[in-house]
Design an enzyme around this catalytic site. Structure first.
Site, short mmCIF file in Angstrom:
data_model
loop_
_atom_site.label_atom_id
_atom_site.label_comp_id
_atom_site.label_asym_id
_atom_site.label_seq_id
_atom_site.Cartn_x
_atom_site.Cartn_y
_atom_site.Cartn_z
CB ALA A 62 -6.82 -6.21 -0.13
CB ALA A 63 -1.57 -6.25 2.72
N GLY A 64 -4.03 -6.94 4.59
CA GLY A 64 -4.55 -7.52 5.82
C GLY A 64 -5.61 -8.58 5.55
CG ASP A 65 -9.27 -7.57 3.85
OD1 ASP A 65 -9.52 -7.61 5.07
OD2 ASP A 65 -9.63 -6.64 3.12
NE ARG B 290 1.23 -11.01 -7.63
CZ ARG B 290 0.84 -12.26 -7.36
NH1 ARG B 290 -0.42 -12.50 -7.04
NH2 ARG B 290 1.70 -13.26 -7.41
#
Length: 298
Positions: free
Chosen positions: A237-240, A273
């Site tokens: 979810a880094a891209g989101d 995280r």
């Protein structure tokens, strides 16, 4: 206000020293069940980054449905447009290696029942400063939302697919990683892919992981933004997180230099995280991290 028309999945996350090869079994170190989905992730990221956010989509009638709705509610996201349909919710099987790299299998579930925005959905979109789209809903539904939107449309083309001309014509800003840009254009060099895509969309961001991000627009603007250093624990979810935060800063009227740095900072905080939505930083965290990153043109 930012409206997200997209997917909600329950992420079933296994942490392993390395991902298994075909036919191989490996021992994991930890397992977590975390609310996710590219649409829900972007909605939570934008809400935590300081925006008023509405989410449009569907969850199932299984046990995951209420948990997915609760995660959005707890983040302050308006779930008036989140429908419950008979059957299973969407799920994502995620394998996270040491070092933070991941591989993902998405099973659409309720997301696959979304055929397009309702009349009430269109009212919410019309009152928005931006509409965020991804490709975990059926393509026809994504196209319908984009074409009907009077608000600026920001698309994340993931999972990567051929993009219909009708969808591209409705785009304001396309945000893709270098692999998606290469798959869409057939060009391996990110700068060449950027130029090719700018023939089809007005604005474009190509993220390059640890090498930063490229921005371009049809008015001739070109910008490279360095990545914000971070020791990655989990890149899920880094891209989101990047897209949600970028949409917030852009809607606030900031220029490309600032909204790229704001988004990169949010993503850098998230990879430190574990988890998807649970890893996303709040506005106060992003602002604090930005204090040591002066910008020439905020």
């Amino acid at each position: 206000m930012i409206t997200v028309f997209g997917s909600a999945n329950m992420d079933l996350v296994a942490y392993v020293p390395r991902a298994p090869h075909l036919g191989e079994t490996v021992s994991g170190t930890e397992f977590r069940t975390v609310p996710g989905g590219k649409g829900a992730n972007q909605a939570i990221a934008a809400a935590r980054a300081g925006a008023e956010v509405s989410f449009l989509g569907a969850v199932g009638s299984d046990a995951f449905g209420p948990a997915l709705r609760a995660a959005l509610d707890d983040a302050g996201v308006n779930t008036e447009g989140l429908r419950t349909v008979d059957g299973p919710s969407g799920i994502a099987h995620i394998v996270v290696e040491e070092g933070g790299g991941n591989s993902i299998i998405v099973v659409p579930g309720a997301n696959g029942t979304v055929t397009g925005p309702s009349e009430r959905d269109l009212e919410l979109i019309a009152g928005s400063d931006a509409l965020l789209l991804q490709l975990e809903l059926p393509m026809d539904a994504v196209v319908a939302a984009a074409v009907a939107s009077p608000a600026p449309v920001i698309l994340t083309p993931a999972p990567v697919a051929e993009l219909p001309d009708e969808l591209l014509a409705a785009m304001t800003l396309l945000v893709c990683n270098e692999h998606e840009a290469a798959a869409i254009t057939g060009l391996g060099a990110p700068d060449r892919a950027l130029e090719a895509l700018l023939e089809r969309v007005p604005e474009l961001v190509v993220t390059l992981g640890s090498k930063g991000a490229l921005y371009g627009s049809r008015d001739g603007s070109r910008l490279w933004a360095p990545a914000v250093p971070a020791k990655a624990v989990d890149t899920t979810a880094a891209g989101d997180t990047f897209v949600g935060a970028l949409a917030v800063a852009r809607a606030e009227g900031h220029g490309a230099e600032y909204f790229l740095r704001f988004a990169s900072t949010a993503a850098a905080l998230s990879v430190q995280r574990p988890g998807a939505s649970t890893s996303m930083p709040y506005r106060r965290d992003i602002d604090r991290a930005l204090e040591d990153q002066p910008l020439a043109n905020p």
